[in-house]
Design an enzyme around this catalytic site. Structure first.
Site, PDB file in Angstrom:
ATOM      1  N   TYR A   1     -43.251 -28.064  31.015  1.00 51.72           N
ATOM      2  CA  TYR A   1     -42.047 -28.069  30.168  1.00 51.72           C
ATOM      3  C   TYR A   1     -41.240 -29.325  30.447  1.00 51.72           C
ATOM      4  O   TYR A   1     -41.039 -29.680  31.610  1.00 51.72           O
ATOM      5  CB  TYR A   1     -41.179 -26.840  30.464  1.00 51.72           C
ATOM      6  CG  TYR A   1     -41.229 -25.850  29.326  1.00 51.72           C
ATOM      7  CD1 TYR A   1     -40.854 -26.236  28.040  1.00 51.72           C
ATOM      8  CD2 TYR A   1     -41.666 -24.557  29.525  1.00 51.72           C
ATOM      9  CE1 TYR A   1     -40.921 -25.343  26.983  1.00 51.72           C
ATOM     10  CE2 TYR A   1     -41.738 -23.655  28.472  1.00 51.72           C
ATOM     11  CZ  TYR A   1     -41.356 -24.064  27.203  1.00 51.72           C
ATOM     12  OH  TYR A   1     -41.424 -23.187  26.168  1.00 51.72           O
TER      13      TYR A   1
ATOM     14  N   GLU B   1     -38.216 -30.391  28.246  1.00 51.69           N
ATOM     15  CA  GLU B   1     -37.180 -30.570  27.217  1.00 51.69           C
ATOM     16  C   GLU B   1     -36.250 -31.711  27.608  1.00 51.69           C
ATOM     17  O   GLU B   1     -35.841 -31.823  28.764  1.00 51.69           O
ATOM     18  CB  GLU B   1     -36.395 -29.268  27.024  1.00 51.69           C
ATOM     19  CG  GLU B   1     -37.157 -28.318  26.130  1.00 51.69           C
ATOM     20  CD  GLU B   1     -36.802 -26.872  26.333  1.00 51.69           C
ATOM     21  OE1 GLU B   1     -36.629 -26.478  27.500  1.00 51.69           O
ATOM     22  OE2 GLU B   1     -36.706 -26.155  25.331  1.00 51.69           O
TER      23      GLU B   1
ATOM     24  N   ASP C   1     -42.468 -42.355   4.943  1.00 51.95           N
ATOM     25  CA  ASP C   1     -43.475 -41.547   5.633  1.00 51.95           C
ATOM     26  C   ASP C   1     -44.803 -42.277   5.439  1.00 51.95           C
ATOM     27  O   ASP C   1     -45.386 -42.248   4.361  1.00 51.95           O
ATOM     28  CB  ASP C   1     -43.492 -40.162   4.986  1.00 51.95           C
ATOM     29  CG  ASP C   1     -44.594 -39.268   5.535  1.00 51.95           C
ATOM     30  OD1 ASP C   1     -45.452 -39.761   6.287  1.00 51.95           O
ATOM     31  OD2 ASP C   1     -44.607 -38.080   5.179  1.00 51.95           O
TER      32      ASP C   1
ATOM     33  N   THR D   1     -47.720 -39.199  10.932  1.00 49.90           N
ATOM     34  CA  THR D   1     -48.548 -38.387  11.811  1.00 49.90           C
ATOM     35  C   THR D   1     -49.368 -39.376  12.641  1.00 49.90           C
ATOM     36  O   THR D   1     -49.422 -40.565  12.325  1.00 49.90           O
ATOM     37  CB  THR D   1     -49.514 -37.481  11.022  1.00 49.90           C
ATOM     38  OG1 THR D   1     -50.212 -38.290  10.077  1.00 49.90           O
ATOM     39  CG2 THR D   1     -48.782 -36.371  10.298  1.00 49.90           C
TER      40      THR D   1
ATOM     41  N   LYS E   1     -54.316 -39.439  11.409  1.00 50.19           N
ATOM     42  CA  LYS E   1     -55.071 -39.810  10.201  1.00 50.19           C
ATOM     43  C   LYS E   1     -55.746 -41.160  10.465  1.00 50.19           C
ATOM     44  O   LYS E   1     -56.590 -41.240  11.350  1.00 50.19           O
ATOM     45  CB  LYS E   1     -54.134 -39.799   8.993  1.00 50.19           C
ATOM     46  CG  LYS E   1     -53.544 -38.400   8.729  1.00 50.19           C
ATOM     47  CD  LYS E   1     -52.711 -38.349   7.472  1.00 50.19           C
ATOM     48  CE  LYS E   1     -52.267 -36.938   7.136  1.00 50.19           C
ATOM     49  NZ  LYS E   1     -51.008 -36.527   7.785  1.00 50.19           N
TER      50      LYS E   1
ATOM     51  N   ARG F   1     -53.505 -34.748  16.913  1.00 50.71           N
ATOM     52  CA  ARG F   1     -52.599 -34.194  15.901  1.00 50.71           C
ATOM     53  C   ARG F   1     -51.175 -34.296  16.428  1.00 50.71           C
ATOM     54  O   ARG F   1     -50.895 -33.938  17.564  1.00 50.71           O
ATOM     55  CB  ARG F   1     -52.916 -32.719  15.635  1.00 50.71           C
ATOM     56  CG  ARG F   1     -54.335 -32.475  15.205  1.00 50.71           C
ATOM     57  CD  ARG F   1     -54.470 -31.117  14.576  1.00 50.71           C
ATOM     58  NE  ARG F   1     -53.901 -31.150  13.248  1.00 50.71           N
ATOM     59  CZ  ARG F   1     -54.523 -31.662  12.187  1.00 50.71           C
ATOM     60  NH1 ARG F   1     -55.731 -32.168  12.288  1.00 50.71           N
ATOM     61  NH2 ARG F   1     -53.946 -31.656  11.010  1.00 50.71           N
TER      62      ARG F   1
HETATM   63  N1  DSN Z   1     -52.077 -32.220   4.906  1.00 60.95           N
HETATM   64  C1  DSN Z   1     -51.975 -33.651   4.967  1.00 60.95           C
HETATM   65  C2  DSN Z   1     -52.917 -34.318   4.040  1.00 60.95           C
HETATM   66  O1  DSN Z   1     -54.019 -33.812   3.886  1.00 60.95           O
HETATM   67  O2  DSN Z   1     -52.611 -35.348   3.478  1.00 60.95           O
HETATM   68  C3  DSN Z   1     -50.604 -34.149   4.768  1.00 60.95           C
HETATM   69  O3  DSN Z   1     -49.734 -33.431   5.571  1.00 60.95           O
END
Ligand code: DSN
Length: 442
Positions: free
Chosen positions: A65, A67, A222, A248, A251, A257
Site C-alpha cells: 500500500y 497512498e 487523450d 493508457t 496500446k 495495463r
Molecule cells: N477499449 C479501448 C479500445 O479498444 O480502444 C479504449 O479504451
C-alpha cells in the site's frame, strides 16, 4: 500439541506453483497464452509486453500500500515503491516532455476522469437539471472515432458535463477542424477533448490548441492509441499544445495495463489531487514498476524501429484491403489503426468479427462515421498492427493477412474454407513465436 515446525506451516503461504494451487485458473492462463500464440491479434488497442514488463507486472510490489506520492505517503515501508514511481515519472517526462507526470491512474478512463476534474472548477460538474453553457465540453463523437470518456451519454463524462460532439467530414471522413472551430466559437466550452480510439489519420494537435486558445478553453488530449508513436516522434506530440495529456500504457506504448497523465506545471497539483485522493486510493505499485520498465524500453532506438514498422505495416495492410475492394475509412492510415466500413458488403461488423474469429484472426466490430446500425451490430471493423509488429511481422505478412481476411470475409462462413484459413493463420503465427521462453505452461 503441535510442534513449532508444524505451527510455522499452519496458515503459512502455500509455496506451490499456480498449476497445483489453482488448476482452474492455471488452465485458463495456459489456454490464453496458447490463444495469443496461435492466432493473429489485430485488435488495435492490444499488444504483447516484453518479458521484463511481464515480470514486473507479477512482482511482490502488488503487496504494498502506498497512498500518496513519493516522499509523501500515508504508509511506512515505501522506499522501494518510491524508487520505481520516481523512475516511472522521470522516464515518462523524458519520453514525452511536459512538466509533470502522474503514473498512478489505474486506467485511461480514470486518467480522463482525473484530468477533467483537474481542469474544471469545483461545482462545474453538473446535474441533470443544470446543463448550462459554462459546463460545456467538446469531445469527439464516439461513432466518428471518439471514446466513451470523451462525452458519451452512458459514461461519467456525458452524465457530468454538457457535451457537444464534433467529428469528421462526410466527404473524406477526416477530422473537420473548421466545424470544430465553429462549434467552439458558438458553444464556448471550458474544455476541448482531443484524441480518439478509432480514427486512423494524423491528428493536428497544434490546430486544436489554436482553437482552444481562441475561445479560452483548456485542451485535454487523450493520446492512448498513439502514445507509442508519439513517444518516438512517428506521430506529432500533443504535449506542447495541451494543458493535460492522458494515455493508457498498454496500446502502442507496449506497457502493462494502466494509465498515465502528463501536464503543465500549473495543473500538477490539481492532477495529483484528482487522482489521489480524488478518484483512487492505493496505487498499483506492481503496475507502476512495469510502466517504468516499459518507458525505459520505449526510449531505445529499437522501439523507434518498432513504431516505424507498426505504421508501415498498417499502411501496407490498408492498401491491400483497399485493393480487395474494402472501404478504408479516411482513405488510409497514418497510425497503427485501420477502420473498414463494410457497408459496401453483405456483412455487418458483428458478422465480420465472428467470421474472422473462426479463422483465428481477432478484430473488433466498430461503429463507423455516420453509422446506421446499433453499436452491438456496427457497420465496421477496426484493425491495428501493434501486436503483429511486436511479433516481427512485416510487409509480406501484412499482404498475406489481408488476403486471408478477404478469403474469410467472402467465404459465406463455409466450415471447410474457414478451417483451412485457420490452419494457414496458425502456420504463419508459428513462424513468429510469441514468448518462446515461457514454455508450454506460461
Ligand atoms: N477499449 C479501448 C479500445 O479498444 O480502444 C479504449 O479504451
Amino acid at each position: 500439541m503441535t510442534t513449532t515446525a508444524e505451527k510455522t506451516v499452519t496458515g503459512a503461504l502455500n509455496p506451490g506453483p499456480l498449476q497445483e494451487v489453482d488448476p482452474e485458473v492455471a488452465t485458463a492462463i495456459r489456454r490464453e497464452l496458447e490463444r495469443q500464440r496461435s492466432g493473429l491479434e489485430l485488435i488495435a488497442s492490444e499488444n504483447f509486453v516484453s518479458r521484463a514488463v511481464l515480470e514486473a507486472t507479477g512482482c511482490v510490489m502488488t503487496n504494498k500500500y502506498a497512498e500518496g506520492y513519493p516522499g509523501r505517503r500515508w504508509y511506512g515501508g515505501c522506499e522501494n515503491v518510491d524508487a520505481v514511481e520516481l523512475l516511472a515519472q522521470n522516464r515518462a517526462l523524458e519520453l514525452f516532455g511536459g512538466d509533470h507526470a502522474n503514473a498512478q491512474p489505474h486506467s485511461g478512463s480514470q486518467a480522463n476522469m482525473a484530468a477533467l476534474q483537474a481542469l474544471t472548477e469545483p461545482g462545474m460538474l453538473v446535474t441533470e437539471i443544470d446543463r448550462s453553457r459554462e459546463h460545456t465540453v467538446l469531445g469527439m463523437n464516439l461513432s466518428h472515432g471518439g471514446h466513451l470518456t470523451h462525452g458519451s451519454a452512458v459514461n461519467f463524462s456525458g452524465r457530468s458535463y454538457r457535451v457537444v460532439p464534433y467529428g469528421v467530414r462526410e466527404l473524406d471522413r477526416t477530422l473537420d477542424y473548421d466545424e470544430l472551430r465553429r462549434l467552439a466559437q458558438v458553444e464556448k466550452p471550458s474544455v476541448i477533448i482531443g484524441g480518439a480510439s478509432a480514427y486512423p489519420r494524423e491528428i493536428d494537435f497544434a490546430r486544436m490548441g489554436e482553437i482552444a486558445s481562441e475561445v479560452g478553453a483548456k485542451l485535454l488530449v487523450d493520446m492512448a492509441h498513439i502514445a507509442g508513436l508519439v513517444a518516438t516522434g512517428v506521430h506529432p506530440s500533443p504535449v506542447p499544445y495541451a494543458d493535460i495529456v492522458t494515455t493508457t500504457t498498454h496500446k502502442t506504448l507496449r506497457g502493462p495495463r494502466g494509465g498515465l497523465i502528463i501536464c503543465r506545471e500549473e495543473h500538477a497539483a490539481a492532477v495529483d489531487k484528482a487522482v489521489f485522493p480524488g478518484f483512487q486510493g492505493g496505487p498499483l505499485m506492481h503496475a507502476i514498476a512495469a510502466k517504468a520498465v516499459a518507458f525505459a524500453e520505449a526510449l531505445t532506438p529499437e522501439f523507434r524501429e518498432y513504431t516505424d514498422r507498426v505504421v508501415h505495416n498498417a499502411q501496407v495492410l490498408a492498401d491491400r484491403l483497399a485493393a480487395h475492394g474494402y472501404d478504408v475509412v479516411g482513405g488510409g492510415t497514418d497510425t497503427h489503426l485501420i477502420l473498414i466500413d463494410l457497408r459496401n458488403t453483405e456483412l455487418t461488423g458483428k458478422d465480420a468479427e465472428a467470421l474472422l474469429g473462426r479463422a483465428e484472426i481477432t478484430v473488433n466490430k466498430n461503429t463507423v462515421p455516420f453509422e446506421t446500425r446499433s453499436p452491438f451490430v456496427a457497420s465496421g471493423i477496426r484493425l491495428g498492427t501493434a501486436a503483429v509488429s511486436t511479433r516481427s511481422m512485416g510487409e509480406d505478412e501484412m499482404c498475406l493477412i489481408a488476403d486471408l481476411m478477404n478469403e474469410a470475409l467472402i467465404s459465406g462462413g463455409d466450415d471447410i474454407i474457414i478451417a483451412d484459413i485457420a490452419d494457414r493463420v496458425t502456420t504463419l503465427c508459428q513462424a513468429f513465436p510469441l514468448y518462446p521462453e515461457l514454455g508450454v505452461e506460461g
